[in-house]
Design an enzyme around this catalytic site. Structure first.
Site, PDB file in Angstrom:
ATOM      1  N   ALA A 139       0.626   0.447  -5.066  1.00 17.80           N
ATOM      2  CA  ALA A 139       1.695   1.343  -4.318  1.00 17.80           C
ATOM      3  C   ALA A 139       0.721   2.423  -3.415  1.00 17.80           C
ATOM      4  CB  ALA A 139       1.776   2.342  -5.655  1.00 17.80           C
ATOM      5  N   ASP A 140       1.469   2.697  -2.731  1.00 13.24           N
ATOM      6  CA  ASP A 140       0.762   3.777  -1.677  1.00 13.24           C
ATOM      7  C   ASP A 140       1.014   5.124  -1.987  1.00 13.24           C
ATOM      8  OD1 ASP A 140       3.264   4.575  -0.562  1.00 13.24           O
ATOM      9  OD2 ASP A 140       3.333   3.151   1.395  1.00 13.24           O
ATOM     10  N   SER A 141       0.413   6.165  -1.392  1.00 16.77           N
ATOM     11  CA  SER A 141       0.416   7.255  -1.833  1.00 16.77           C
ATOM     12  C   SER A 141       1.828   8.089  -1.873  1.00 16.77           C
ATOM     13  CB  SER A 141      -0.291   8.297  -1.365  1.00 16.77           C
ATOM     14  OG  SER A 141      -0.102   8.362   0.364  1.00 16.77           O
ATOM     15  N   ASP A 189       4.477   5.942  -2.316  1.00 18.27           N
ATOM     16  CA  ASP A 189       5.104   5.452  -3.528  1.00 18.27           C
ATOM     17  C   ASP A 189       5.239   6.324  -4.886  1.00 18.27           C
ATOM     18  OD1 ASP A 189       6.265   2.874  -2.302  1.00 18.27           O
ATOM     19  OD2 ASP A 189       4.248   2.131  -2.382  1.00 18.27           O
TER      20      ASP A 189
END
Lengths: 78, 246
Positions: free
Chosen positions: A35-37, A39
């Site tokens: 995940a990225d931030s 997400d």
């Protein structure tokens, strides 16, 4: 496994598009599930919707693993 | 091309010349438009002019923090969602820099920049969920060139450009674009009040040799709001007859 845990994992699988078997309570959204931030913000929004709770920003910051989310929701959802 | 049928748009400052022109242009392309501003009668008049269909009026004074917080939910409930946010509302409190009062500075930053921040933040939630969004800030040529007597206004408009770029980078993967339009001198009540000499002086700075029209700004907004502009983000579209080129 609790019903809450099932629902949390389902959301994570759907949102991040990961294999269900990769999602354990120890899975870190960013380090383990890609995940990225943004997400993580969206996951929190999705949890809020699914469980009809409000997750304040300072609590959201502590939710970094699938288990963190399950614990928070078990404590705070009706 | 540039069909906005079914899209839902909020235009702030729709009582002004530019805001009204932007609202008309989006509406003409098929969008549902929520008109926001401080003067109810003017908003109602515009709503009537647009035929009363696909249009809603959501009054708000963006100088008031609570009103800003309430505006996005009100627009979303009036329209049933929001795809396009046009942060157009703006005020001026011109003064020479050395004479500028703190409240003149704060009032302009508050309405022109802080309200745009708060409205964009509120709009993102739904846009992220729907994986579609268009946020358009109305800047000014002055944000790029500066202008004597407008330290506050130039700072706010330049700030809008920086904010636009940062936000554009954050949400690009979600199919949300964030852009600015920077108008030059546009025909308005303000420019109508100029005398012939003032008008001539202004036009010496504009290669096109004329003032712009609200419709030309509306057309730029339609483009940036369209699906076709999906690969354009973090940009400032200068619409100024060539008076400043970037």
């Amino acid at each position: 496994m609790s019903d809450i845990a099932e629902r949390v994992k389902k959301i994570v699988v759907e949102h991040l598009g990961v294999e269900p078997e990769k999602v354990t309570e120890a899975s870190n959204f960013i380090d383990d599930l890609g995940a990225d931030s943004l997400d993580t913000v969206e996951l929190v929004m999705a949890f809020e919707e699914e469980f009809n709770v409000e997750i304040p920003d300072d609590a959201a910051e502590t939710i970094q693993t699938v288990g963190d989310a399950i614990k928070f929701l078990e404590k705070n959802s009706a | 091309m540039f069909d906005l049928t079914g899209r839902k748009a909020l235009v702030t400052g729709a009582t002004g010349g530019l805001g009204g022109a932007i609202a008309r242009a989006l509406h003409a392309q098929g969008a549902h438009v929520a008109l926001s501003g401080t003067r109810r009668a003017v908003l109602d008049e515009l709503a009537t002019e647009l035929g009363g269909e696909r249009v809603a009026v959501v009054e708000a004074n963006l100088a008031d923090k609570d009103a800003v917080e309430a505006l996005l939910p009100a627009a979303e409930s009036a329209l049933g969602g929001l795809d396009i946010l046009v942060n157009n509302a703006g005020i001026t409190r011109d003064n020479l820099f050395m004479r500028m009062k703190d409240d003149e500075w704060e009032a302009v930053l508050n309405v022109n920049l802080t309200a745009a921040f708060r409205l964009s933040r509120a709009a993102l939630k739904g846009m992220m969920r729907r994986r579609y969004g268009r946020i358009i800030g109305i800047g000014s040529v002055v944000g790029a060139t500066g202008n004597p007597g407008q330290g506050n206004y130039a700072a706010a408009k330049a700030g809008l450009v920086g904010m636009t770029k940062a936000l554009a980078a954050e949400v690009a993967t979600r199919n949300i674009t964030v852009n600015c339009i920077a108008p030059g001198f546009i025909t308005s009540a303000m420019t109508d009040a100029l005398n012939e000499k003032q008008r001539e002086t202004i036009l010496t700075r504009v290669p096109a040799g004329r003032l712009g029209t609200g419709a030309e700004i509306g057309a730029a907004a339609v483009y940036l709001a369209s699906e076709e502009a999906g690969y354009v983000t973090g940009q400032t579209l200068h619409v100024n007859g060539g008076m400043a080129m970037y």
